[in-house]
Design a protein around this motif. Structure first.
Motif, short mmCIF file in Angstrom:
data_model
loop_
_atom_site.label_atom_id
_atom_site.label_comp_id
_atom_site.label_asym_id
_atom_site.label_seq_id
_atom_site.Cartn_x
_atom_site.Cartn_y
_atom_site.Cartn_z
N PRO A 116 0.75 -1.19 -0.10
CA PRO A 116 0.07 0.02 -0.17
C PRO A 116 0.95 1.21 -0.16
O PRO A 116 0.40 2.22 -0.82
N ILE A 117 1.99 1.28 0.78
CA ILE A 117 2.76 2.28 0.74
C ILE A 117 3.30 2.77 -0.53
O ILE A 117 3.58 3.92 -1.04
N GLU A 118 3.62 1.97 -1.45
CA GLU A 118 4.37 1.87 -2.91
C GLU A 118 3.10 2.42 -3.87
O GLU A 118 3.19 3.31 -4.66
N ILE A 119 2.00 2.20 -3.40
CA ILE A 119 0.58 2.33 -4.34
C ILE A 119 0.36 3.75 -4.22
O ILE A 119 -0.06 4.63 -5.03
N GLU A 120 0.12 4.09 -2.70
CA GLU A 120 -0.04 5.52 -2.68
C GLU A 120 1.06 6.51 -3.13
O GLU A 120 0.78 7.53 -3.82
N LYS A 121 2.22 5.93 -3.25
CA LYS A 121 3.51 6.91 -3.66
C LYS A 121 3.34 7.05 -5.26
O LYS A 121 3.54 8.13 -5.76
N ARG A 122 3.06 5.99 -5.80
CA ARG A 122 2.89 5.80 -7.34
C ARG A 122 1.56 6.40 -7.98
O ARG A 122 1.58 6.99 -8.85
N TYR A 123 0.83 6.14 -7.28
CA TYR A 123 -0.90 6.57 -7.57
C TYR A 123 -1.51 7.44 -6.36
O TYR A 123 -2.34 7.02 -5.89
N PRO A 124 -0.91 8.68 -6.11
CA PRO A 124 -1.45 9.48 -5.09
C PRO A 124 -2.87 9.78 -5.32
O PRO A 124 -3.64 10.08 -4.44
N THR A 125 -3.47 9.77 -6.34
CA THR A 125 -4.90 10.44 -6.86
C THR A 125 -5.79 9.42 -6.63
O THR A 125 -7.02 9.39 -6.32
N GLN A 126 -5.32 7.79 -7.04
CA GLN A 126 -6.39 6.78 -6.99
C GLN A 126 -6.14 6.12 -5.70
O GLN A 126 -7.33 5.68 -5.32
N TRP A 127 -5.28 6.16 -4.88
CA TRP A 127 -5.27 5.55 -3.47
C TRP A 127 -6.06 6.43 -2.60
O TRP A 127 -5.74 7.69 -2.54
N LYS A 128 -6.68 6.07 -1.81
CA LYS A 128 -7.50 6.53 -0.73
C LYS A 128 -7.39 5.90 0.57
O LYS A 128 -7.71 4.63 0.53
N ASN A 129 -7.05 6.77 1.49
CA ASN A 129 -7.10 5.97 2.84
C ASN A 129 -8.37 5.89 3.49
O ASN A 129 -9.32 6.45 2.84
N ASP A 130 -8.40 5.13 4.71
CA ASP A 130 -9.63 4.80 5.00
C ASP A 130 -10.58 5.70 5.57
O ASP A 130 -11.79 5.60 5.45
N ASP A 131 -10.04 6.91 5.82
CA ASP A 131 -10.77 8.23 6.37
C ASP A 131 -11.18 8.98 5.12
O ASP A 131 -12.03 10.15 5.30
N GLU A 132 -10.72 8.57 4.05
CA GLU A 132 -10.93 9.54 2.78
C GLU A 132 -12.39 9.18 2.05
O GLU A 132 -12.83 7.96 1.93
N GLU A 133 -13.09 9.93 1.47
CA GLU A 133 -14.37 9.88 0.82
C GLU A 133 -14.09 9.08 -0.43
O GLU A 133 -12.98 9.22 -1.25
N GLY A 134 -15.12 8.40 -1.09
CA GLY A 134 -14.93 7.55 -2.36
C GLY A 134 -14.52 6.10 -2.20
O GLY A 134 -14.33 5.75 -1.25
N GLY A 135 -14.79 5.58 -3.33
CA GLY A 135 -14.61 4.25 -3.36
C GLY A 135 -13.16 3.74 -3.10
O GLY A 135 -12.22 4.19 -3.72
N LYS A 136 -12.79 2.63 -2.59
CA LYS A 136 -11.29 2.32 -2.33
C LYS A 136 -10.90 1.15 -3.21
O LYS A 136 -9.63 1.07 -3.22
N ASN A 137 -11.51 0.53 -4.11
CA ASN A 137 -11.02 -0.59 -5.02
C ASN A 137 -11.73 -0.06 -6.23
O ASN A 137 -12.16 -1.05 -7.00
N LEU A 138 -11.53 1.25 -6.95
CA LEU A 138 -12.09 1.38 -8.06
C LEU A 138 -11.16 1.26 -9.36
O LEU A 138 -11.41 1.46 -10.43
N PHE A 139 -9.84 1.22 -9.01
CA PHE A 139 -8.62 1.06 -9.83
C PHE A 139 -7.93 -0.16 -10.12
O PHE A 139 -6.96 -0.11 -10.37
N GLU A 140 -8.40 -1.16 -9.78
CA GLU A 140 -7.91 -2.40 -9.88
C GLU A 140 -7.34 -2.79 -11.08
O GLU A 140 -6.39 -3.52 -11.44
N GLU A 141 -8.22 -2.84 -12.05
CA GLU A 141 -7.80 -3.01 -13.81
C GLU A 141 -6.73 -2.13 -14.03
O GLU A 141 -5.75 -2.70 -14.80
N GLU A 142 -6.68 -0.68 -13.74
CA GLU A 142 -5.77 0.06 -13.99
C GLU A 142 -4.24 -0.32 -13.31
O GLU A 142 -3.42 -0.32 -14.06
N PHE A 143 -4.36 -0.80 -12.20
CA PHE A 143 -3.14 -1.12 -11.35
C PHE A 143 -2.57 -2.48 -12.09
O PHE A 143 -1.38 -2.56 -12.11
N PHE A 144 -3.55 -3.30 -12.34
CA PHE A 144 -3.06 -4.47 -13.10
C PHE A 144 -2.47 -4.35 -14.49
O PHE A 144 -1.23 -4.69 -14.52
N GLN A 145 -3.07 -3.54 -15.14
CA GLN A 145 -2.16 -3.11 -16.33
C GLN A 145 -0.61 -2.52 -16.16
O GLN A 145 0.16 -2.92 -16.77
#
Length: 518
Positions: A284-313
């Protein structure tokens, strides 16, 4: 004492009197008939445990008699006795739901063995399982106390599940209680093991660390994907290893199981963290660093697993895999499941088809909220049972059956498991502290350090730092974390619910199963 009531139907029953006496001496009550009509009338009016049925009789055949008996009571076991060994007869008999068949001439011990299999099978299996577990208890105890490594822990957990499922069929609540105590001791030791080793695993890139969420694709899945053969990767959210064992026979009807493996979910054992790590191939620390706009922490608004396909690509690019044709399907409701059933044949053109199916996770959350589900899934046994019932009747099962006759590979896995929580632990934090029951992060957390695994610096656990001075804590064993205000209400509400996010064998050691079409 009469062991069971047997009806024996044969037009030459007089020649079988010695066999009748043999069975009666063994404790069975045997009622004989020379034709199917009389047997059918008897079954209508009397309690019968097993029917022994001759296949060739004048007037009404054995198979016709079988059909009439099944109309009266579909649950009565019927043993067909025949001279005819032709394959089409056997197919017809088995299709008519016979329980067993014997070839004439039958010996007394053959009939006795068949009856024992049918009538005493459950009792004999239960007694044997209880006895075998008693013998294995010491071996498991020694394994727990011999400082097991991560591979040995996976083996210990599989053995505990094996015995739990076996003893579930026994009528020995004492032995089931012994097993649950041993399982509790195992989770106590496992929590200590994870507390000692988890941070070092994240630093180690070699054999000293197990396959974990962020290395699962690279190590266990992508090496099995090949051009020319369509691979289906089914990720059922929140599927424990014991739940896999419960649905395994349903898969085995259509697929050959080639490898039954496990891996370690990262912490927190929660969808937001573990599943994103699987698809990104990163912590998770690496995901947040690489995708700061897509990663959302627990207390942030919005879906937390919306970018799985993009992450896999992105993971494919990092691994240098450029020509993989894949699809990604997420099933969040029944309508999406029915669309999958209708579309699955179109997916066969792809090298890899990823299907994320979110039912078991919804079941565990709904069970917490709904009284009716607390009744239906009140304990481990019923939780497994309701999972098996769901899968058998699910659109996912329908879809897989539609492609089972094709040359495909199937990989079944999950992101994390869950554990039934029983022991409350108090945690004090500020307003920004997260509400999860098995893990929390926030500033100025106050807790008993013996009850949790704590990362005062989240980076040591491969986790983002949501705010300055944030720390993460993870509950172990069957603990759940509660605030002091309104404490008793929340304790009573959440006790005995299935939760995830923390450290337990059930949450962390999860299945990855490789299958091929038969």
């Amino acid at each position: 004492m009469v062991l069971a009531k047997i009806v024996w139907v044969d037009d030459e029953i007089e020649s079988l009197q010695s066999q009748k006496i043999f069975l009666e001496n063994k404790g069975y009550e045997v009622q004989t008939f020379t034709n199917g009509f009389d047997a059918i009338d008897y079954v209508k009016e009397n309690v019968v445990d097993v029917v022994l049925l001759d296949e060739t009789m004048p007037g009404i055949t054995g198979l016709e008699t079988l059909a009439k008996i099944k109309e009266i009571n579909a649950q009565i076991p019927v043993v067909l006795i025949t001279k005819n060994e032709t394959e089409n007869l056997m197919d017809e008999a088995i299709g008519s739901q016979i329980t067993d068949y014997l070839i004439k001439p039958v010996r007394p011990n053959q009939v006795l063995l068949s009856l024992k299999k049918i009538i005493d099978n459950r009792r004999l299996v239960a007694e044997k399982t209880t006895s075998a577990y008693q013998q294995q208890f010491r071996n498991l105890f020694m394994a727990l106390n011999s400082n097991p490594d991560f591979n040995e822990w996976m083996d210990i957990y599989k053995k505990l599940v094996y015995w739990e499922l076996g003893l579930q069929k026994s009528d020995s609540p004492e032995m089931q209680e012994v097993l649950q105590t041993q399982k509790g001791e195992a989770n106590t030791e496992f929590f200590k093991f994870i507390s000692r080793n988890y941070a070092s695993w994240l630093k180690d890139k070699g054999s000293k660390a197990p396959v974990m969420s962020h290395t699962l694709m690279r190590e266990k899945i992508l090496p099995h994907v090949e051009k020319g053969t369509s691979t289906f990767l089914i990720l059922i959210d929140n599927l424990r290893f014991d739940q896999w064992k419960t649905i395994q026979p349903i898969f085995a009807e259509s697929f050959r199981i080639m490898e039954e493996d496990t891996f370690y979910s990262i912490l927190p054992t929660a969808t937001h963290y573990a599943r994103n790590a699987i698809f990104a191939g990163m912590l998770p620390i690496e995901i947040e660093k690489r995708y700061p706009t897509q990663w959302k922490n627990d207390d942030e608004e919005g879906g937390k697993n919306l970018f799985e396909e993009e992450f896999f690509q992105s993971q494919l690019k990092i691994l240098g895999i450029t020509n993989l044709r894949f699809s990604y399907t997420k099933v969040l409701n029944n309508q999406a499941g029915l669309e999958l059933v209708n579309n699955i044949h179109n997916l066969l053109v792809n090298d890899l088809n990823i299907i994320v199916y979110n039912f078991v996770d919804m079941l565990s959350h709904a069970r917490t909220e709904m009284e009716v589900l607390k009744e239906l899934a009140g304990d481990e046994t019923s939780y497994r049972s309701i999972t098996a019932s769901w899968f058998e009747h699910s659109p996912l099962h329908q879809a897989l059956k539609k492609v089972a006759d094709k040359n495909i590979k199937l990989i079944l896995t999950t992101d994390h498991g869950s554990v039934r929580v029983k022991t409350p632990a108090k945690v004090i934090g500020d307003k920004q502290t997260t509400t999860n029951l098995r893990y929390k992060h926030g500033r100025n957390l106050n807790y008993n350090p013996k009850e949790v695994l704590a990362f005062r610096d989240p980076r040591e656990g491969g986790l983002p730092v949501p705010t300055v001075n944030s720390s993460y804590i993870f509950a172990g064993e069957d603990t759940f974390l509660c605030y002091p205000n309104n404490y008793n209400h929340y304790v009573n509400y959440y006790r005995n619910t299935f939760q995830h996010g923390g450290v337990s064998l059930e949450e962390m050691i999860v299945p990855v199963i490789k299958m091929v079409s038969k």
